[in-house]
Design an enzyme around this catalytic site. Structure first.
Site, PDB file in Angstrom:
ATOM      1  N   CYS A  62      72.553  35.131 -21.123  1.00  0.00           N
ATOM      2  CA  CYS A  62      71.712  35.509 -19.995  1.00  0.00           C
ATOM      3  C   CYS A  62      72.243  36.832 -19.449  1.00  0.00           C
ATOM      4  O   CYS A  62      73.081  37.473 -20.089  1.00  0.00           O
ATOM      5  CB  CYS A  62      71.648  34.413 -18.925  1.00  0.00           C
ATOM      6  N   ARG A 103      72.598  30.609 -16.061  1.00  0.00           N
ATOM      7  CA  ARG A 103      71.803  30.010 -17.129  1.00  0.00           C
ATOM      8  C   ARG A 103      72.568  29.793 -18.429  1.00  0.00           C
ATOM      9  O   ARG A 103      72.557  28.688 -18.979  1.00  0.00           O
ATOM     10  CB  ARG A 103      70.557  30.860 -17.390  1.00  0.00           C
ATOM     11  N   ASP A 145      65.869  32.829 -13.641  1.00  0.00           N
ATOM     12  CA  ASP A 145      67.189  33.031 -13.040  1.00  0.00           C
ATOM     13  C   ASP A 145      67.194  32.392 -11.647  1.00  0.00           C
ATOM     14  O   ASP A 145      66.435  32.808 -10.775  1.00  0.00           O
ATOM     15  CB  ASP A 145      67.496  34.520 -12.939  1.00  0.00           C
TER      16      ASP A 145
END
Length: 159
Positions: A10, A16, A128
């Site tokens: 990420c 994440r 996100d």
């Protein structure tokens, strides 16, 4: 037998991708096949290198018995592209960045987006959760658990 090596990516490697790493580790451990895998995570940027996962993400994951223990690091090109079998981005921007970092066509074949493996969620990316509230962290974990199960099925089908 060689281990299947997976790298989750990420932007900053604090929400994440470390959650995907931890969820996948928990899944393969629950199936008694963790010795067949090497699972890691990294960020496109090095902003948070050396830091643990976001505390809020850790709390939400622990409620699901998923422990985020990794320390943030930046993607290393070409090393990571040569080493890992699967390199999985969380959103379109991560994918664009990964293709930019990719050293060759052979490595590009290892790239995929996390939501491609979902079987229950129709999200086109893993959002996100950094600037959102609790619901965002829970949604990320829902998507990741779904996608990890799908990824494991894909790996088994490819063997």
């Amino acid at each position: 037998m060689d281990k299947t090596k997976i790298l989750f990516v990420c932007l900053g490697n604090i929400c994440r991708s470390p959650s995907a790493e931890a969820a996948m580790k928990a899944l393969v451990k629950s199936k008694g096949i963790d010795e067949l895998f090497e699972i890691d995570s990294a960020g496109i940027t090095g902003y948070h290198a050396g830091e643990p996962a976001d505390q809020r993400m850790q709390r939400h994951a622990l409620n699901r018995h998923i422990s985020l223990t990794s320390i943030s690091r930046q993607v290393k090109s070409p090393r990571d592209f040569e080493y890992f079998d699967y390199i999985i981005g969380m959103d379109d921007q991560n994918m664009d960045d990964l293709f930019q970092l990719c050293p060759n066509d052979s490595s590009a074949k290892k790239l995929s987006k996390m939501t491609e493996y979902c079987t229950h969620h129709s999200n086109t990316s893993v959002p996100d959760p950094y600037y959102g509230g609790a619901a965002g962290f829970e949604l990320v974990l829902d998507i990741l658990e779904d996608a990890c199960a799908g990824l494991l099925n894909t790996i088994h089908q490819n063997e």
